[in-house]
Motif scaffolding. Structure first.
Motif, PDB file in Angstrom:
ATOM      1  N   UNK A 159       0.824  -1.203   0.000  1.00 35.83           N
ATOM      2  CA  UNK A 159       0.000   0.000   0.000  1.00 35.83           C
ATOM      3  C   UNK A 159       0.864   1.262   0.000  1.00 35.83           C
ATOM      4  N   UNK A 160       2.022   1.198   0.640  1.00 35.14           N
ATOM      5  CA  UNK A 160       2.964   2.312   0.577  1.00 35.14           C
ATOM      6  C   UNK A 160       3.485   2.496  -0.839  1.00 35.14           C
ATOM      7  N   UNK A 161       3.824   1.391  -1.490  1.00 33.88           N
ATOM      8  CA  UNK A 161       4.352   1.475  -2.856  1.00 33.88           C
ATOM      9  C   UNK A 161       3.282   1.993  -3.818  1.00 33.88           C
ATOM     10  N   UNK A 162       2.030   1.653  -3.540  1.00 37.14           N
ATOM     11  CA  UNK A 162       0.923   2.099  -4.388  1.00 37.14           C
ATOM     12  C   UNK A 162       0.563   3.568  -4.182  1.00 37.14           C
ATOM     13  N   UNK A 163       1.082   4.180  -3.117  1.00 36.04           N
ATOM     14  CA  UNK A 163       0.584   5.486  -2.691  1.00 36.04           C
ATOM     15  C   UNK A 163       0.636   6.542  -3.805  1.00 36.04           C
ATOM     16  N   UNK A 164       1.794   6.665  -4.479  1.00 34.46           N
ATOM     17  CA  UNK A 164       1.921   7.661  -5.538  1.00 34.46           C
ATOM     18  C   UNK A 164       0.969   7.410  -6.690  1.00 34.46           C
ATOM     19  N   UNK A 165       0.784   6.129  -7.034  1.00 33.62           N
ATOM     20  CA  UNK A 165      -0.135   5.772  -8.112  1.00 33.62           C
ATOM     21  C   UNK A 165      -1.577   6.073  -7.715  1.00 33.62           C
ATOM     22  N   UNK A 166      -1.890   5.779  -6.455  1.00 34.90           N
ATOM     23  CA  UNK A 166      -3.237   6.040  -5.954  1.00 34.90           C
ATOM     24  C   UNK A 166      -3.567   7.534  -6.025  1.00 34.90           C
ATOM     25  N   UNK A 167      -2.591   8.372  -5.656  1.00 37.16           N
ATOM     26  CA  UNK A 167      -2.822   9.818  -5.665  1.00 37.16           C
ATOM     27  C   UNK A 167      -2.986  10.354  -7.083  1.00 37.16           C
TER      28      UNK A 167
END
Length: 256
Positions: free
Chosen positions: A95-103
């Protein structure tokens, strides 16, 4: 050309306050896929150069260009890694790695696939459901790299990302970073106070003067195995390059 500074000067100071010139007349270019380190005395403007590349500061004069375009705001194609990993403790590693993509509004399935691919590249597959507190310092830094790579940056900015690690972990992470970044073909700008680190990681080293910082030497590191810093550490030329950089810095201090 991936990155270019054209006669860049940056001053700080609000109306009525003392004006401080951080860098002055800085000129340099970084080619696509090149790894360049920036060294210099404390307070000479190294972090200012990174912040301006990322679009967090604007030049007082001159121009900063990324991929031929003038930088006027934060650039989504530039990734930034600091000394601390800044992982969110309440989110799992994936979920940390996904954070930039999520934003950026990337869909759930795509961002998970991209995050897993980067975790595998950074040798963290199997740890995706762990939380940051469950990982070692070196693993956390690799997770931070995976998070940066997941947004598919053209340029990665590294602000002393290895300085908080113990000596053994530092050697291993330097090697892992170098392999991963070269494999991905990413242009990299590293700030470090460790002269040997600058030499073993880089294609070139920019040596800055005392504040206001300006480039006093661009030193090519014409050695093989840039993707394998551990191999480079065994070469005698590494010590010669580091000694030459140290002499330049001492000479500049005596001249000011």
């Amino acid at each position: 050309m991936a990155l270019e500074f054209r006669n860049v000067t940056k001053t700080f100071g609000a109306l009525g306050q003392k004006v401080v010139t951080a860098i002055e007349g800085v000129d340099f270019k970084v080619n696509k896929g090149e790894f360049v380190s920036v060294v210099g005395p404390s307070g000479c403007g190294k972090s200012t150069i990174l912040s301006m590349t990322a679009g967090l500061y604007q030049p007082s004069s001159g121009e900063v260009l990324v991929s031929g375009e003038k930088v006027t705001k934060p650039n989504p194609h530039v990734g930034f890694m600091l000394q601390k990993d800044l992982l969110l403790p309440w989110r799992t590693i994936i979920k940390n790695v996904e954070f930039g993509l999520e934003s950026r509004g990337v869909g759930k399935a795509e961002r998970r696939d991209r995050a897993m691919a980067e975790l595998e590249r950074c040798h963290l597959a199997g740890f995706e459901n762990q939380y940051p507190y469950q990982l070692s310092g070196g693993m956390r830094q690799r997770a931070a790299l995976a998070r940066t790579l997941a947004i598919d940056p053209d340029i990665i900015l590294l602000d002393e990302p290895f300085s908080a690690l113990d000596a053994q972990t530092k050697l291993l992470i330097q090697n892992s970073f170098a392999e991963t970044i070269q494999e991905a073909g990413i242009t990299t700008l590293l700030i470090t106070h460790d002269l040997s680190e600058a030499v073993i990681m880089s294609d070139r080293v920019l040596v800055l003067s005392e504040r206001p910082g300006t480039v006093i030497r661009e030193m090519p590191i014409d050695l093989p195995d840039r993707a394998h810093p551990l191999k480079r550490r065994q070469m005698s030329e590494i010590h010669q390059h580091a000694a030459e950089i140290f002499a330049l810095l001492k000479l500049d201090q005596r001249a000011t």
